[in-house]
Design a protein around this motif. Structure first.
Motif, PDB file in Angstrom:
ATOM      1  N   TYR A   1       1.821  21.045   5.691  1.00 22.32           N
ATOM      2  CA  TYR A   1       1.157  20.644   6.695  1.00 22.32           C
ATOM      3  C   TYR A   1       1.208  21.660   7.976  1.00 22.32           C
TER       4      TYR A   1
ATOM      5  N   PHE B   1       2.312   3.759  -8.081  1.00 20.11           N
ATOM      6  CA  PHE B   1       2.536   3.039  -7.199  1.00 20.11           C
ATOM      7  C   PHE B   1       2.138   1.637  -7.351  1.00 20.11           C
TER       8      PHE B   1
ATOM      9  N   GLN C   1       5.832  12.690   7.616  1.00 21.97           N
ATOM     10  CA  GLN C   1       4.621  12.844   6.830  1.00 21.97           C
ATOM     11  C   GLN C   1       4.489  12.540   5.307  1.00 21.97           C
ATOM     12  N   MET C   2       5.583  11.982   4.781  1.00 25.79           N
ATOM     13  CA  MET C   2       5.800  11.387   3.573  1.00 25.79           C
ATOM     14  C   MET C   2       4.828  10.275   3.261  1.00 25.79           C
ATOM     15  N   MET C   3       4.410  10.055   2.268  1.00 23.06           N
ATOM     16  CA  MET C   3       3.752   8.707   1.842  1.00 23.06           C
ATOM     17  C   MET C   3       4.594   8.039   0.765  1.00 23.06           C
ATOM     18  N   GLU C   4       4.912   6.664   1.269  1.00 19.87           N
ATOM     19  CA  GLU C   4       5.406   5.881   0.103  1.00 19.87           C
ATOM     20  C   GLU C   4       4.863   4.446   0.082  1.00 19.87           C
ATOM     21  N   GLY C   5       5.297   3.690  -1.159  1.00 22.22           N
ATOM     22  CA  GLY C   5       4.789   2.419  -1.080  1.00 22.22           C
ATOM     23  C   GLY C   5       5.408   1.737   0.272  1.00 22.22           C
ATOM     24  N   VAL C   6       4.673   0.718   0.494  1.00 20.64           N
ATOM     25  CA  VAL C   6       5.401  -0.129   1.737  1.00 20.64           C
ATOM     26  C   VAL C   6       4.618  -1.452   1.796  1.00 20.64           C
TER      27      VAL C   6
ATOM     28  N   PRO D   1       4.867  17.018  14.602  1.00 21.28           N
ATOM     29  CA  PRO D   1       4.412  16.273  13.239  1.00 21.28           C
ATOM     30  C   PRO D   1       4.073  14.679  13.475  1.00 21.28           C
TER      31      PRO D   1
ATOM     32  N   ALA E   1      10.334  14.803  10.526  1.00 24.80           N
ATOM     33  CA  ALA E   1       8.782  15.212   9.872  1.00 24.80           C
ATOM     34  C   ALA E   1       8.976  14.499   8.806  1.00 24.80           C
ATOM     35  N   ALA E   2       9.710  14.851   8.055  1.00 25.82           N
ATOM     36  CA  ALA E   2       9.788  14.645   6.623  1.00 25.82           C
ATOM     37  C   ALA E   2       9.310  13.051   6.136  1.00 25.82           C
TER      38      ALA E   2
ATOM     39  N   LYS F   1       1.533   7.215   4.755  1.00 24.72           N
ATOM     40  CA  LYS F   1       2.314   7.989   5.406  1.00 24.72           C
ATOM     41  C   LYS F   1       3.119   7.316   6.600  1.00 24.72           C
TER      42      LYS F   1
ATOM     43  N   ILE G   1       7.137   5.960  -5.643  1.00 26.48           N
ATOM     44  CA  ILE G   1       6.662   7.432  -5.189  1.00 26.48           C
ATOM     45  C   ILE G   1       6.961   7.955  -3.662  1.00 26.48           C
ATOM     46  N   THR G   2       7.141   9.264  -3.830  1.00 21.00           N
ATOM     47  CA  THR G   2       6.817   9.830  -2.491  1.00 21.00           C
ATOM     48  C   THR G   2       5.628  10.867  -2.892  1.00 21.00           C
ATOM     49  N   TRP G   3       4.922  11.112  -1.758  1.00 17.44           N
ATOM     50  CA  TRP G   3       3.826  12.102  -1.526  1.00 17.44           C
ATOM     51  C   TRP G   3       4.167  12.945  -0.557  1.00 17.44           C
ATOM     52  N   TYR G   4       4.057  13.962  -0.340  1.00 17.56           N
ATOM     53  CA  TYR G   4       4.407  15.060   0.874  1.00 17.56           C
ATOM     54  C   TYR G   4       3.512  16.286   0.805  1.00 17.56           C
ATOM     55  N   PRO G   5       2.843  16.179   1.799  1.00 16.21           N
ATOM     56  CA  PRO G   5       1.784  17.489   2.182  1.00 16.21           C
ATOM     57  C   PRO G   5       2.672  18.709   2.477  1.00 16.21           C
TER      58      PRO G   5
ATOM     59  N   TYR H   1      -1.035   6.640  -5.813  1.00 15.08           N
ATOM     60  CA  TYR H   1      -1.420   5.254  -5.716  1.00 15.08           C
ATOM     61  C   TYR H   1      -1.237   4.598  -6.946  1.00 15.08           C
TER      62      TYR H   1
ATOM     63  N   VAL I   1       0.936  -1.132  -0.124  1.00 11.13           N
ATOM     64  CA  VAL I   1      -0.038  -0.066  -0.148  1.00 11.13           C
ATOM     65  C   VAL I   1       0.839   1.194   0.074  1.00 11.13           C
ATOM     66  N   ILE I   2       0.116   2.421  -0.257  1.00  8.50           N
ATOM     67  CA  ILE I   2       0.865   3.762   0.084  1.00  8.50           C
ATOM     68  C   ILE I   2       0.458   4.250   1.353  1.00  8.50           C
TER      69      ILE I   2
END
Ligand SMILES: Cc1ncc(C[n+]2csc(CCOP(=O)(O)OP(=O)(O)O)c2C)c(N)n1
Ligand SMILES: Cc1ncc(C[n+]2csc(CCOP(=O)(O)OP(=O)(O)O)c2C)c(N)n1
Ligand code: SF4
Ligand code: SF4
Ligand code: SF4
Ligand code: SF4
Ligand code: SF4
Ligand code: SF4
Ligand SMILES: [Mg+2]
Ligand SMILES: [Mg+2]
Lengths: 360, 181, 68, 248, 360, 248, 181, 68
Positions: free
Chosen positions: G39, G27, E176-181, E33, E172-173, E9, G33-37, G24, E6-7
C-alpha cells in the motif's frame, strides 16, 4: 560586584542567556508561566540583531524554529504545558531530521487547562513523549536561575554536538522567581559554521537535504536503527548529569529535580543536623536519566524518597530502574504545592520507622 | 541567617518593584535572595504581593515563606491576609496613609505605622512613598546599612537608564530612614 | 416614574453608568463596597427609566422598572 | 399599568459577581448573549462553549450547560457539540486571540463548512487573560507587553479583520458590533439575536464580533477605554452587518 | 456461516464495529495507514444516521470529538503517528475533563515523517505521552481484526465506566490486513443516558459544566490528587488484560503485543515442537500494563525476550518493572520489519546458550 | 546565427526521472519555479521547502538545498529559513491540502506578517499523496475517496478560494495560473517570476496558486485531466493576477 | 496446512480484488485467512500486489509470506519480482495473454500459462479473465472445490448488490476450471 | 530549423506533447521504454522549434534547440 551580576527572573534570565549564547531566532506564542520569555525577546532580540516572532500559534512557533535551525541559526522556542503538547509533532521531526534546536517547557499544574500554579507534571511528556516514533531528547532540569543560564549555553552545545533537540524543563516556581545570577558574555554564533545546514550551494556542489535522516542511511531503516541506537547510547553514556548530596552513607535518599530538589537539599542539611542520615540525588538531566548517580547509594540505604510535584509520581519508574528494583521507593508527591523541607524529613522518618507505604 | 519578607498591596502600588529593590539591595551586598510574585489570574483581583527571602549564607530552598520576619502591608487587605504568618517578634510595616488608624493588630509583633504620603512629601518626591518605606524598614531591621542600600538603588536605576531619578530616590530613602528615632 | 434596584455588592466602580445616564443623576458616591470598589448613587426621583444605565453596566448591578 | 423592565436574566443577577475586571467588556457582551437566549426562551436549553481566556469566567457566572475547552478550540468544540445536540442553541463565546490566532483555522473552516453554530467574539485587541500581549486585532502603534514599542505593520502585520477574511463565504450571518455606547450596545444585541435566530432556523454559521474594552491591559480607565473604542478602534474595525444570507 | 461473518480490513472493521457499538460521531483527517477508517465513515455514517466530518486538521478532529463526547455521544477520532502527536493536547483535556471518548492510533514507522510501513514505534506516545500534566489513558492493543472489533465495544464500555479516554493502538500490519471476522449486531447509544453530559437544562436545574474536574474537587488540587490517584489505581487494578501462552514452565518468555505477538505465538508453537520451552505474554492492554501476567512466570525462566517493532525497545522498561528487575531482558527489536518466528526462536536459543546481550 | 533553446535547467535534465505519476502537474509546476530561479541566476542559492505530500518528490529530483518538513508546515518552516537566510531565495512548494486545510493558518498568517517568501501551491483538487481524498479545493460534485457520492456544499462547504481569503491583505503578490495549455503555462511562469522578483526586492509575501492535474486520483487520462481543468476547474478558480502591491 | 499466495500485476488489473475473492472463498469454507496489500506510495509505481495466507487450522501469524505455494503473476514484472520466492514444487500461474511466451522460468516449479483473455472470451465475460484464472488455480491446487468457490463468489457479489454479475462470473470460473485437463 | 533532443528514458507516456504540437508532428510510437511507458516519436524535419512540446512536458524529456 561585576556588571553581569544581576537579579533576574528565571524566564528573563533564560531569554538573556540565550541571546548571549548566540541565539538570534526566537519564535513562540504566549502562555503562562513563561510569557516573560516572549515579552523579553520582543524588545531584546531586535537590539541583538536577531528575529523574535510572536507566531499565530505554537505549531508555527515550532516549525519556524525547525526552519531556522535547518538554516543554521541557534534558535529557541518556548512554551508551557498545553502549548508544549502542541510541540510534540515538531519535536519528533527535529529528532528525525537531526536538527539541533533548543526548546523550553515551563511546566504548570494539571492536565487539560489545569491552572498556572507551579508543578512538575510534565516529566513524562518531556522524558517519554516527544511525539511519535522512536524519539528521545536531551532534557536538562535546572534548579536555579543561575543554572538556567548555564544550561542554555550547555543546551546549544549538546544540541550541536549530537545534532539533536534539547529541552530545558523547569517549573513555574523557577521561571517566576528572581535570584542573583552571573550572566555570560555576549557571543555570536556563525550560521555558516555547519556544513549540513541549508545556505545555498555553489555551482557543482551537492544540495543539502534536511529531512528524515533514515533516507541517508544504508538500506534506510536498517541503517537508521543502528544510527539512532548508537546516538542514543552515546547520549546516555556521556550526558548524565546530577548532583549528589551526602548520598554514600544515607539511610534515606531523596531523588528530586528542579524546585523540589532545592527543598530536599535544605531537608538534608536540617536532617543531618538532627542526626538523620538523609541524602539527595538531584537530577540535572532527566534524559539521559542519571542512573550513574545511584551507584553511590550505600548498603545502609533503607529507602528512596521521591519528591516530586506530580500526582502520579512520574519519576518513580525511572528511579526503580536506576536502583534495579532493589530499594523500596516511597513518595512525597504534591501536585501544585512546593514541597516542604520539614515534610521531606517527616517522610524520611516514617520510612525509617517502617511506617511509610511504597509507591511502586 | 534567613530573612523572610512579604510585600503586599493593591495592584498599582508598585509592590513588586519595592520587593525587587529590597532584593537587589541585599544581592548587591553579598546576600543570596529569592523574589517570588503572585502571578497569573490573580491579576484580576487587583491585589499584588511578592515574597522575598534573603540569606546570609545557605542556599535558599523554596521561594515561599514559612514564617515572616517582615510584612510590608500597603493596604488593609494585605494585613488581613498575611498578618497571621508573621513570626512572634516579627515586624509589620503598615502604610498608615491608607490603613485606618484604629485597625487592631496582634500584640506579639512589632507594628510600625508609616505615613508614606507624608514622607514622600517631605522628600519632595511624590512617588517616593515606597522607597521611604524601605528606608524605615532598613533602619528598623538593620537588614542593610543606609550606605549599602543607597549604592544599590543608584546602580539599579542607573543601569535602567533612569539616573535622573537618583537624587529624588535617595532623598526619599533618607527621609524614611531618618524618620525612625 | 421608574424604580431603580441597585445591587451594590455587584458594582465594580467602573462608572460607565455615570457617563451613560442622560439625566446625569448617577454620581460617584465616595463609598467603597466590600470589594473595595467605589459605588455610585442615584437620584431616583428624577429617573426617566430609560434603561441606559442598565444597558451599559457590565456587572448586572442595576435593574430598572419603568411603569408607564 | 404596563411596566417595562430593564433586568438581566435572573441567572446572572442572582449569581455571584463575575470575575471580570472593573469595566471589562466581557460582562456586557456575555449578558447580551444570555439576554437574547432568555428572550427567545432558549436560555435553559442553551449550551455555551468557552475556551480558557477571560471568557471562561462565565462558566462560573451563569448556571447553564457549558463546555470549557482548550485555548482556541471553542469553535471546533462547539461544532462537535452542535452536531450531537441539534435542538440546542450552541454558541462559542470567545476572545479575539483565540479565534483569530491559534484557533483561526477553525474559525474559517467552521464558516466554510457552515457549521450551524453561533460564534460571538470579543475583540479587545489584546490577549487579556495572559496579561496583555499583542493580539491579531492589536492596532498599529498600540503598545502591548509583547510589542512594547507599539505594533508595527512591517514586523507583525496589519490587524486581522475577520470581515475581510470571510467576505465571499456562504455563511448565514456576519456582523460587528461595539459596546461603547448604549445605542451601539442595543444594536449589537440585535446582531446577536439575528445570529441565534439563524441558528435555530438551521441556516448555518453566524458570527458576531464585538469591540470591547480591556481596561486592565489597555492601561486606561474604563471611561477612557470606551473613548478609545470610539476614536481609534472603530475606525479600523467598522461596525455593521457584513453578511446576511439572501441579503448579503 | 452467518451473515455477520465477513472478511474485512482491520481499519474498515474498526469503523464498522464502532458504528455497530453506537458510535454516531466521527471526526478525523486523512493519514496513512488509517485513512480507510475515514473513507469508510464518509459513506457509512450517513447510512447509520450519524455525523462523519473530514476536518481541516487533526486538532479540529480532536476537539470536535471533545465536543461530541461532552454532548453525550459515542464518538471516535482516528489518526496515525504524526497526526496522533497533534492529538496530545486534546487527550490531556479529555483526561482532565473526565470525558469518555475513543481514539485510535494506527502506528507507522519512524519519527518525523518516517514512512508508512508498519511499526510499533508509538508505544511510548500512547503509554506515557498523552500530553501535559498527570495523564494516563486506557490503551488497548488488539492483535487481529476480530480483536479490533471486540476492543471497540470494550473501549466504549471502559471509557464510560471510568469517564476516561481510551486509545486503541495497532500497527499498519493489522490495520491493512484482511481477516475473517464476526461483527456484532447493530446497537444504538442513548445520548441522554449520562447525567453529566451537556444537553440543556430544565428550569431550576443546575447547569452541567464540562471542564477541568479539579474545579469540582474539595480544595481543588488537593481533592483532585486523591480523585485521580484513585481512578488510576482502579484502572490499574481492574483493567489489565493479557493472554499467556505456555508461560508457567517456559525457560524463555516472549513479551509482545499486536502483530509481533502473533509471530511469537507461532514461535512458541514451533519451539515447543522442537522441545524448546518458549512462552509468550501477549499484552492486550499496554495501559494498564498487565503486570499480573508476569506472576505466572516460573522459576525456570532464564530470560525475557521482548519482541517489538521499535528501535529503542520502548517496552523494555515496563517489562523490567513488571519482573521487578529479576529476570534478564533481551530484545528482538525490528523497526519496520514484521518479526520472523524463526528469528524469535533463534534469539531464545541464544538466550539459553548465554550468547544474547541484555537490552537493559 | 542566433539559437533559441527550450531546455530545462541542467539539474533537472540530468537527474533521475521524477517520481511523479505520468501526466502529473507537479512536474511542470516545479520546473517553472526552477526555470525562473535558473534564469534569475538564483538556482544554486535557492532553498526549497517541501512538506510530505507529492511535492516532496522534488527533494530527490533536483540537487539544490532543501528542507522537508511536516505536512502543512512548509510555509511556516520556509518563513523560519528565510528569516535566517535573508539573501537566499526561499520558497515553499506545496499542495492545496497542505496549504488550505492543515496548514491554512500558516498560509494566511504568513501573508498577514508579510513574510518575505514565495509560496507556490499546486491546486490539484485532491489529497494526492494519500490516495485522493477530498481537498479544500475539491469541486462541488467531485467524487473522491472521502466524498464517494461527490462533494456537497451543505456537508463539506464550498471549495476554498485563497484569492477571496487574501483579498485586502497587504501582501506583495497573489496570482493564480494554470498549466492546461502552453499559453497558460507561459503565463504562469511569468507569475512565478514576478513572485520571486518581489521576494528578492524584499517586498514581502508572494503566492502563486497553479491549477494542475492529478490524473491518478482524478481517475482520468492525462489528456482528459487537462480538459477537466479547462472545462470545470477554471470556472470555479479563475486564473489571473489578484494582488500586486502598488497596483492591486 | 498453510498456503501462501501472492497475486501481482499492474495497478488496473484487479489484482487486489482477485486476492480478496480467493480469500473470501477460503474463509467462507471454514479456513482462516489473511490478505495483505502493498500500500501507500507504491501507488505511483503502477504495480500492485497482495499476499494471501490460508490456513486449515492454526492461527496465521504474520501476513507476510515466507515461501510461496502459489504465485499469480498478471504481468512479467510480477514474475521477475516474486518468482524466486516460490517454494520448490510450487505453482506459478502466468497471465499468458500479456507475458511473452518465450519467457524463461525456474525448472523446479510448476508453471501454468493461462490465456486469460481467451478464457474470458470463451465465457462471454470480457472482464472475467481474473475469475477464470481463479478457476484454473482451484483445479490445479485443489485449494477449494468448484462448488465451494461458486457459493462464496455468489454470496460475495450478492452481498455487494452486484448479483447481476453472478451468472457471468460463474461462467468465467467454470471455463477456467474446465480448461485444465 | 530546429533540433529535438528526446530523452526517452524520462518519458512517462502522458502524450501531452502530442496534443500540444501545433504541427502535429509528434505521434505515439507504440514502443515502450524501460519503465513500460509508451513513448512518442517526432518528425523532426517539420519542427518549427516553437517549444510547445518542451513547455508542456512534465518530465523534462524534450529539449528543443532552434536556430534562427
Ligand atoms: C495551547 C495554549 N496556548 C496558549 C495558552 C495561553 N493563553 C490562554 S488565554 C490566551 C489568550 C487570550 O486572549 P483572547 O483569546 O483574546 O481572550 P481575552 O482574554 O482577551 O478575552 C492565551 C495565549 C493556552 N492556555 N493554551
Ligand atoms: C500531521 C499529518 N497529517 C496527515 C498526514 C497525511 N498526509 C500526507 S500528504 C497529505 C495530503 C496531501 O495533499 P496535498 O497537500 O494537496 O498534496 P498533493 O499530494 O495533492 O500534491 C496528507 C493528508 C501527515 N503526513 N501528517
Ligand atoms: S456601570 Fe455598573 S458596575 Fe459600573 S459603576 Fe455603574 S453600577 Fe457599578
Ligand atoms: S434609567 Fe436612565 S435616567 Fe434612570 S438612572 Fe438609569 S440612565 Fe439615568
Ligand atoms: S484582563 Fe481584560 S478581558 Fe480579562 S477580565 Fe480583565 S478587562 Fe476583561
Ligand atoms: S498522486 Fe497525483 S499529485 Fe501525486 S504524483 Fe500522482 S498525479 Fe501527481
Ligand atoms: S509530454 Fe513528455 S512525458 Fe509526456 S509523452 Fe511527451 S515526452 Fe513523454
Ligand atoms: S518544438 Fe513545436 S513544432 Fe517542434 S515538435 Fe515541439 S511542439 Fe512540435
Ligand atoms: Mg482578547
Ligand atoms: Mg493536492
Amino acid at each position: 560586584m561585576a556588571d553581569n551580576e544581576v537579579i533576574m527572573k528565571g524566564n528573563e534570565a533564560l531569554a538573556e542567556a540565550a541571546i548571549r549564547s548566540g541565539c538570534r531566532f526566537f519564535s513562540g506564542y504566549p502562555i503562562t508561566p513563561q510569557t516573560e520569555i516572549l515579552e523579553y525577546m520582543s524588545w531584546r532580540m531586535e537590539e541583538a540583531g536577531g528575529e523574535a516572532i510572536q507566531t499565530e500559534d505554537e505549531l508555527c512557533g515550532a516549525y519556524m524554529l525547525f526552519g531556522a535551525a535547518a538554516a543554521g541559526a541557534r534558535a529557541l522556542s518556548t512554551s508551557a504545558g498545553p502549548g508544549f503538547s502542541l510541540y510534540q509533532e515538531a519535536i519528533s521531526y527535529l529528532v528525525g531530521s537531526d536538527l539541533p534546536a533548543v526548546l523550553v517547557d515551563v511546566s504548570r499544574i494539571g492536565n487539560a487547562l489545569g491552572d498556572i500554579s507551579q508543578s512538575q507534571g510534565d516529566y513524562e511528556l518531556i522524558r517519554k513523549g516527544n511525539g511519535h516514533g522512536d524519539t528521545m531528547v536531551i532534557a536538562l532540569t535546572p534548579a536555579s536561575v543561575q543554572e538556567i543560564v548555564d544550561d542554555v549555553q550547555l543546551a546549544y552545545e549538546l544540541a550541536e554536538k549530537y545534532l539533536h533537540p534539547v529541552i530545558i524543563l523547569y517549573d513555574a516556581a523557577i521561571g517566576q522567581m528572581m535570584e542573583g545570577v552571573t550572566l555570560p558574555e555576549m557571543s555570536e554564533h556563525d550560521i555558516n559554521k555547519f556544513d549540513w545546514s541549508v545556505k545555498g550551494i555553489e555551482k557543482g556542489q551537492h544540495g543539502r537535504k534536511i529531512t528524515n535522516v533514515s533516507y541517508f542511511c544504508d538500506n534506510m531503516y536498517v541503517g537508521y536503527e543502528k544510527y539512532l541506537r548508537d546516538k542514543y547510547k552515546a547520549i546516555t553514556d556521556n550526558e548524565q548529569r546530577w548532583e549528589n548530596v551526602e548520598v554514600a552513607d544515607a539511610e534515606v535518599v531523596c531523588v528530586a529535580y528542579g524546585i523540589s530538589s532545592r527543598v530536599c537539599k535544605e531537608a538534608v542539611r536540617n536532617a543531618r543536623a538532627e542526626g538523620i542520615k538523609l541524602g539527595l540525588i538531584r537530577l540535572k538531566t532527566i534524559t539521559p536519566f542519571p542512573v550513574k548517580a545511584f551507584e553511590e547509594i550505600g548498603p545502609d540505604c533503607k529507602g528512596i524518597e521521591v519528591v516530586e510535584m506530580s500526582i502520579k509520581g512520574q519519576m518513580v519508574d525511572d528511579v526503580a530502574l536506576a536502583t534495579k528494583c532493589n530499594i523500596p521507593i516511597y513518595g512525597y508527591l504534591t501536585s501544585y504545592l512546593v514541597p516542604d523541607s520539614e515534610k521531606v524529613i517527616e517522610v524520611a522518618k516514617d520510612i525509617l520507622a517502617g511506617k511509610a507505604e511504597e509507591v511502586l | 541567617m534567613l530573612t523572610e519578607i512579604i510585600c503586599a498591596g493593591f495592584g498599582g502600588q508598585g509592590i513588586l518593584t519595592t520587593g525587587i529593590l529590597i532584593s537587589y539591595g541585599a544581592f548587591k551586598n553579598g546576600k543570596k535572595i529569592t523574589w517570588y510574585p503572585s502571578y497569573g489570574s490573580e491579576m484580576r483581583g487587583g491585589t499584588a504581593n511578592c515574597t522575598i527571602k534573603i540569606s546570609d549564607g545557605e542556599e535558599i530552598a523554596s521561594p515561599y515563606a514559612k514564617e515572616l520576619d517582615v510584612l510590608l502591608a500597603m493596604n488593609a487587605p494585605a494585613i488581613d491576609k498575611f498578618e497571621d504568618r508573621i513570626k512572634p517578634g516579627g515586624y509589620l510595616f503598615v502604610n498608615a496613609s491608607i490603613v485606618p488608624d484604629d485597625k487592631k493588630y496582634r500584640d506579639d509583633i512589632k507594628v510600625v505605622k508609616v505615613d508614606t504620603v507624608k514622607l514622600a512629601e517631605e522628600a519632595n518626591n511624590p512617588k517616593g512613598g515606597n522607597i521611604a518605606m524601605i528606608g524605615v524598614i532598613l533602619k528598623k531591621t538593620g537588614l542593610l546599612t543606609l550606605e549599602q542600600f543607597e549604592a544599590s538603588i543608584i546602580k539599579y536605576f542607573t543601569d535602567k537608564g533612569k539616573e535622573k531619578f537618583n537624587d529624588a530616590n535617595i532623598a526619599a530613602l533618607r527621609v524614611g530612614y531618618n524618620s525612625v528615632q | 416614574m421608574a424604580q431603580i434596584i441597585y445591587d451594590k455588592k455587584r458594582c465594580k466602580g467602573c462608572h460607565y453608568c455615570v457617563d451613560a445616564c442622560p439625566k446625569k443623576i448617577i454620581t460617584v458616591s465616595g463609598e467603597l463596597n466590600d470589594k473595595g470598589y467605589e459605588v455610585v448613587e442615584f437620584d431616583e426621583a428624577q429617573c426617566i427609566g430609560c434603561g441606559s444605565c442598565y444597558t451599559i453596566c457590565p456587572d448586572y448591578a442595576i435593574t430598572i422598572i419603568k411603569e408607564d | 399599568m404596563a411596566t417595562k423592565e430593564f433586568k438581566a436574566p435572573e441567572m446572572l443577577r442572582t449569581g455571584d459577581p463575575t470575575g471580570f475586571c472593573p469595566g471589562c467588556g466581557h460582562g456586557t457582551v456575555g449578558r447580551l448573549g444570555f439576554e437574547v437566549l432568555d428572550e427567545m426562551g432558549l436560555l435553559e436549553k442553551s449550551i455555551s462553549v468557552y475556551d480558557v481566556a477571560c471568557d471562561s469566567l462565565y462558566m462560573w457566572a451563569i448556571d447553564t450547560d457549558c463546555v470549557g475547552t482548550a485555548h482556541g478550540r471553542a469553535i471546533a468544540t462547539a461544532a462537535g457539540v452542535k452536531r450531537v445536540r441539534k435542538d440546542c442553541p450552541v454558541w462559542a463565546y470567545v476572545g479575539d486571540g483565540a479565534s483569530y490566532s491559534i484557533g483561526f483555522q477553525h474559525t474559517v473552516w467552521s464558516a466554510v463548512r457552515n457549521e450551524n453554530i453561533t460564534v460571538v467574539i470579543i475583540n479587545n485587541g489584546v490577549f487579556g487573560m495572559t496579561g496583555g500581549q499583542m493580539a491579531p486585532t492589536t492596532l498599529i502603534g498600540q503598545k502591548t507587553t509583547s510589542s512594547p514599542a507599539g505594533r508595527r505593520a512591517d514586523v507583525n502585520g496589519y490587524p486581522m479583520d475577520i470581515t475581510k477574511i470571510l467576505t465571499g463565504q456562504d455563511i448565514a450571518y456576519l456582523a460587528r458590533g461595539s459596546i461603547d455606547t448604549v445605542a451601539n450596545i442595543n444594536k449589537t444585541k440585535k446582531y446577536i439575536r439575528k445570529a441565534f435566530e439563524k441558528q435555530m432556523n438551521n441556516e448555518g454559521f453566524s458570527l458576531v464580533e464585538v469591540l470591547a474594552p480591556c481596561p486592565t491591559n489597555w492601561g486606561l480607565s474604563p471611561h477612557d477605554s470606551l473613548e478609545r473604542i470610539r476614536n481609534e478602534v472603530m475606525e479600523v474595525f467598522p461596525i455593521g452587518e457584513y453578511i446576511e444570507r439572501g441579503v448579503k
